[in-house]
Motif scaffolding. Structure first.
Motif, PDB file in Angstrom:
ATOM      1  N   ARG A 215       0.834  -1.192   0.000  1.00 13.65           N
ATOM      2  CA  ARG A 215       0.000   0.000   0.000  1.00 13.65           C
ATOM      3  C   ARG A 215       0.872   1.246   0.000  1.00 13.65           C
ATOM      4  NH1 ARG A 215      -3.017   0.300   4.852  1.00 13.65           N
ATOM      5  NH2 ARG A 215      -1.189  -0.652   5.758  1.00 13.65           N
TER       6      ARG A 215
ATOM      7  N   GLU B 291      -1.896   5.732   2.082  1.00  3.87           N
ATOM      8  CA  GLU B 291      -2.910   4.795   2.572  1.00  3.87           C
ATOM      9  C   GLU B 291      -2.552   4.292   3.967  1.00  3.87           C
ATOM     10  OE1 GLU B 291      -2.593   2.051  -0.696  1.00  3.87           O
ATOM     11  OE2 GLU B 291      -4.568   2.613  -1.460  1.00  3.87           O
ATOM     12  N   GLN B 292      -1.264   4.011   4.178  1.00  4.11           N
ATOM     13  CA  GLN B 292      -0.821   3.555   5.492  1.00  4.11           C
ATOM     14  C   GLN B 292      -1.067   4.649   6.537  1.00  4.11           C
ATOM     15  OE1 GLN B 292       3.140   1.653   5.552  1.00  4.11           O
ATOM     16  NE2 GLN B 292       2.950   1.510   3.328  1.00  4.11           N
TER      17      GLN B 292
ATOM     18  N   ALA C 100      -3.342   7.020   6.436  1.00  5.20           N
ATOM     19  CA  ALA C 100      -4.786   7.114   6.678  1.00  5.20           C
ATOM     20  C   ALA C 100      -5.267   5.989   7.595  1.00  5.20           C
ATOM     21  CB  ALA C 100      -5.545   7.093   5.353  1.00  5.20           C
ATOM     22  N   ASP C 101      -4.637   4.825   7.514  1.00  5.41           N
ATOM     23  CA  ASP C 101      -5.000   3.715   8.389  1.00  5.41           C
ATOM     24  C   ASP C 101      -4.543   3.940   9.833  1.00  5.41           C
ATOM     25  OD1 ASP C 101      -6.208   2.366   6.329  1.00  5.41           O
ATOM     26  OD2 ASP C 101      -4.544   0.958   6.011  1.00  5.41           O
ATOM     27  N   LEU C 102      -3.412   4.613   9.997  1.00  5.22           N
ATOM     28  CA  LEU C 102      -2.849   4.827  11.341  1.00  5.22           C
ATOM     29  C   LEU C 102      -3.575   5.922  12.124  1.00  5.22           C
ATOM     30  CD1 LEU C 102       0.954   4.651  10.487  1.00  5.22           C
ATOM     31  CD2 LEU C 102      -0.327   3.021  11.904  1.00  5.22           C
TER      32      LEU C 102
ATOM     33  N   ASP D 157      -6.783   8.750  12.865  1.00  5.73           N
ATOM     34  CA  ASP D 157      -8.209   8.991  12.635  1.00  5.73           C
ATOM     35  C   ASP D 157      -8.352  10.236  11.758  1.00  5.73           C
ATOM     36  OD1 ASP D 157      -8.243  11.366  14.232  1.00  5.73           O
ATOM     37  OD2 ASP D 157      -8.786  10.235  16.025  1.00  5.73           O
ATOM     38  N   LYS D 158      -9.554  10.533  11.340  1.00  9.79           N
ATOM     39  CA  LYS D 158      -9.767  11.615  10.376  1.00  9.79           C
ATOM     40  C   LYS D 158      -9.245  12.961  10.876  1.00  9.79           C
ATOM     41  CE  LYS D 158     -13.125  14.034   7.469  1.00  9.79           C
ATOM     42  NZ  LYS D 158     -12.072  14.918   7.058  1.00  9.79           N
TER      43      LYS D 158
ATOM     44  N   TYR E 105      -5.447  12.895  10.794  1.00 10.46           N
ATOM     45  CA  TYR E 105      -5.008  12.924   9.404  1.00 10.46           C
ATOM     46  C   TYR E 105      -5.148  14.347   8.836  1.00 10.46           C
ATOM     47  CZ  TYR E 105      -4.661  11.737   4.440  1.00 10.46           C
ATOM     48  OH  TYR E 105      -4.282  11.682   3.116  1.00 10.46           O
TER      49      TYR E 105
ATOM     50  N   ASP F 296       5.687   4.185  13.043  1.00  5.98           N
ATOM     51  CA  ASP F 296       5.482   3.327  11.880  1.00  5.98           C
ATOM     52  C   ASP F 296       5.899   3.994  10.568  1.00  5.98           C
ATOM     53  OD1 ASP F 296       4.448   1.174  13.368  1.00  5.98           O
ATOM     54  OD2 ASP F 296       2.452   2.066  13.363  1.00  5.98           O
TER      55      ASP F 296
ATOM     56  N   GLU G  11      -0.030   4.258  15.257  1.00  5.77           N
ATOM     57  CA  GLU G  11      -1.449   4.055  15.539  1.00  5.77           C
ATOM     58  C   GLU G  11      -1.956   5.108  16.524  1.00  5.77           C
ATOM     59  OE1 GLU G  11      -5.026   2.440  14.852  1.00  5.77           O
ATOM     60  OE2 GLU G  11      -3.243   1.435  14.069  1.00  5.77           O
TER      61      GLU G  11
END
Length: 140
Positions: free
Chosen positions: A5, A9-10, A12-14, A16-17, A20, A48, A67
């Motif tokens: 990815r 994308e990574q 956005a996964d780690l 929250d809105k 981000y 990460d 995270e």
């Protein structure tokens, strides 16, 4: 976090809105002042992802994500620390406290912030200006 990815994308996964969006807002502030090379990488042991702003072999700053949170790091060398100290009283208590708590290594004082809102962004930009004068013309 080495998968196929994209780093975006990574990220956005780690986060929250709201985190981000705050990351993107901080990048927009930096991009508005500085023309820099930007590189993604792994965040080492504690993070990460890493997103570094560099030019001419020198790092201006870096953003880190893991995270649920992100960090913004500025490393001030000896002369830069003196410049900060001269103007210390004009910075917020949060900035002064982070500076005082930061560990000093052979290459400078590594100051890590973990923004939860944009209230310190003006001070962040002032710290960056200690390291390097903005090199992008302001748009009117």
């Amino acid at each position: 976090m080495s998968d196929d990815r994209s780093y975006g994308e990574q990220l956005a996964d780690l986060l929250d809105k709201s985190q981000y969006d705050l990351w993107m807002q901080l990048c927009e502030c930096i991009d508005g002042q500085y023309e820099m090379d930007r590189t993604w990488g792994s965040g080492g042991k504690a993070w990460d992802l890493e997103y570094k702003y560099r030019r001419g072999g020198k790092t201006l700053c870096a953003l880190y994500a893991k995270e649920g949170c992100f960090g913004f790091m500025v490393i001030l060398g000896k002369d830069e620390r003196s410049r900060f100290e001269e103007d210390r009283a004009s910075y917020s208590e949060a900035i002064r406290s982070a500076y005082d708590d930061a560990k000093t290594f052979h290459d400078g004082k590594w100051i890590m912030f973990e923004p939860t809102d944009d209230s310190q962004f003006d001070d962040y930009m002032r710290l960056l200006a200690i390291k390097r004068r903005p090199n992008r013309k302001q748009r009117q």
